[in-house]
Design an enzyme around this catalytic site. Sequence first.
Site, PDB file in Angstrom:
ATOM      1  N   HIS A  65       0.818  -1.221   0.000  1.00  0.00           N
ATOM      2  CA  HIS A  65       0.000   0.000   0.000  1.00  0.00           C
ATOM      3  C   HIS A  65       0.850   1.269   0.000  1.00  0.00           C
ATOM      4  O   HIS A  65       0.353   2.348  -0.300  1.00  0.00           O
ATOM      5  CB  HIS A  65      -0.937   0.000   1.208  1.00  0.00           C
ATOM      6  CG  HIS A  65      -2.034  -1.015   1.089  1.00  0.00           C
ATOM      7  ND1 HIS A  65      -3.331  -0.674   0.777  1.00  0.00           N
ATOM      8  CD2 HIS A  65      -2.031  -2.365   1.202  1.00  0.00           C
ATOM      9  CE1 HIS A  65      -4.074  -1.770   0.726  1.00  0.00           C
ATOM     10  NE2 HIS A  65      -3.293  -2.812   0.976  1.00  0.00           N
ATOM     11  N   ASP A 115       3.286   9.454  -0.780  1.00  0.00           N
ATOM     12  CA  ASP A 115       2.121   8.657  -0.385  1.00  0.00           C
ATOM     13  C   ASP A 115       1.935   7.525  -1.387  1.00  0.00           C
ATOM     14  O   ASP A 115       2.095   7.750  -2.599  1.00  0.00           O
ATOM     15  CB  ASP A 115       0.855   9.555  -0.381  1.00  0.00           C
ATOM     16  CG  ASP A 115      -0.103   9.222   0.748  1.00  0.00           C
ATOM     17  OD1 ASP A 115      -0.096   8.066   1.198  1.00  0.00           O
ATOM     18  OD2 ASP A 115      -0.843  10.116   1.177  1.00  0.00           O
TER      19      ASP A 115
END
Length: 515
Positions: free
Chosen positions: A176, A388
């Site tokens: 992720h 991110d």
Amino acid sequence: MSAEDTHKKRLVIVSNRLPIVLNKGADEWNVEPGSGGLVTALAPVLKNRGGVWIGWTGVTEEETRSIDLSTLLKSAAGQSGYTLKPVNLSESEIKNFYYGFSNEIIWPLFHDLQTRCNFAPKYWNSYKAVNLKFAEAIAKNTKNDDYIWVHDYHLMNVASELKQMNVNNKTGFFLHIPFPSLDIFVKLPWRFQILRALLEYDLIGFQTLRDRRNFVQCVRMLLKDAVIHGKGQVIRCRIGKRESRIGTFPISIDYNEFANMAETKEVSERAWYLHEDLPHCCLILGVDRLDYTKGIPDKLEAFRNALIRFPEMRNRATLIQIVVPSREDIPEYYDLKIEIERLVGEINGQFTRSGWVPIHYIFRSVSRAELLAYYRTCEIALVTPLKDGMNLVAKEYCASSVEEHGALILSEFAGVAAQLQRNALLVNPYDIEGVAETIYRAFTMDREEQKTRMRRMRRSIKENNIFKWVDSFLRANIAKALDSFPIIDDFVPQGKDNDEFLYYENVKGLKQANK
Ligand code: ADQ
């Protein structure tokens, strides 16, 4: 479809944390749904498919002894439509595996913040031990037809441990967070072990092409016996006879759920009142977990810079910054909270006038309805992480902007920028003046341009929703789509205390423990 029919094949999700939070009340424990990117993405996918989610409860092994865990998990499972199986971690494992290896090494390193890493050797030993513990929990709770899908950087060694236990189910792994470039990855003292462990999964998925490229370059440079071949969304890596696939699968959200909920009466009313409380103001929204990768102090500085350089924004623009508490037990996170509070106080002290406070700061977890009301009503979203994996807040903001107005200011270092770059306003989050100018640009952007951009972003997120993400991952790994794990109408959570060891009774290392 009844529960009986589905015993053949189940989706087994494995992540560090179960999708719940256990809270100690005045005299008893209670259970609430968890939050965070992974839960938002996976909960709707698994709902009512009768699968299993294996993970840590979030409390210490010692604490779980005083809890009726099985009843609490069964009640949560009944609501969510899948069985929850806990992995218990001791205080020292939490310290060394979770706070240590995962959050003091892999998290900062993979977000390009190597100077924040603490490469303590004892962390690695704990990481290996806990990954083995997870592998054992998987072996105990799966059958040979089950598909095992492991999530995120806490569990990179699990497939390798499963292999050593002769558990040969198909396995997939999804990262992720970003995967760093070679120059940064080579700093990791356990770089060879981690790369080889990842290649024990049948499929390794990354958020963006850039992450996959970084991983492939590390494999090419560091593992001389690895051969990479193929092209397209999924490529292959061969080491001896073993072959794994490596793919790019940008994660998404349940678009319809956000869009529909944003239109409900409850959210509409809340949204209206939020704006009514701040009339004549352009509302700028920030929503971030408390984390140094999210770039919150830089964002506050950029807003201050905009107020200094563009005085017409004073009295007419308000930043609503929501920060979701996270990892506060780590001193660095606590220090970050103090720094944010200091900056908010300073900027508000500098600019507040009668009837206008420039920053509204919210430090708590807000309800889904409240969050959507903010998404729906704010004219600008300021999503500026330093790095991110994806960033779901950006997608949720667009999905919830049902009037199709709103400008999205987006860090070029968020994975989501690859998908929305044409219609979001991209910024370098380290460039305070550049972000300030972009805030002003969004503040003065005409409504038609906002609408055109927002409409295109919404279309793209709608087309590439969370179900498509799951389908493309499963198809790449087991040549099946999500529909092969049908909805169960009469789901009953499996939770008899003795229902473990369902299949792998002869697994190496577990046989003794089973007696
Ligand atoms: P996160 O770092 O948690 O996820 P993000 O993708 O932004 O980051 O997801 C945050 C989630 O928390 C959103 O779904 C949001 O709705 C929820 N949330 C935000 N504020 C909240 C609040 N106040 N109360 C309750 N919930 C709130 C990790 C990676 C990301 C990646 C995701 C998914 O770091 O890069 O996008 O996984 O892969």
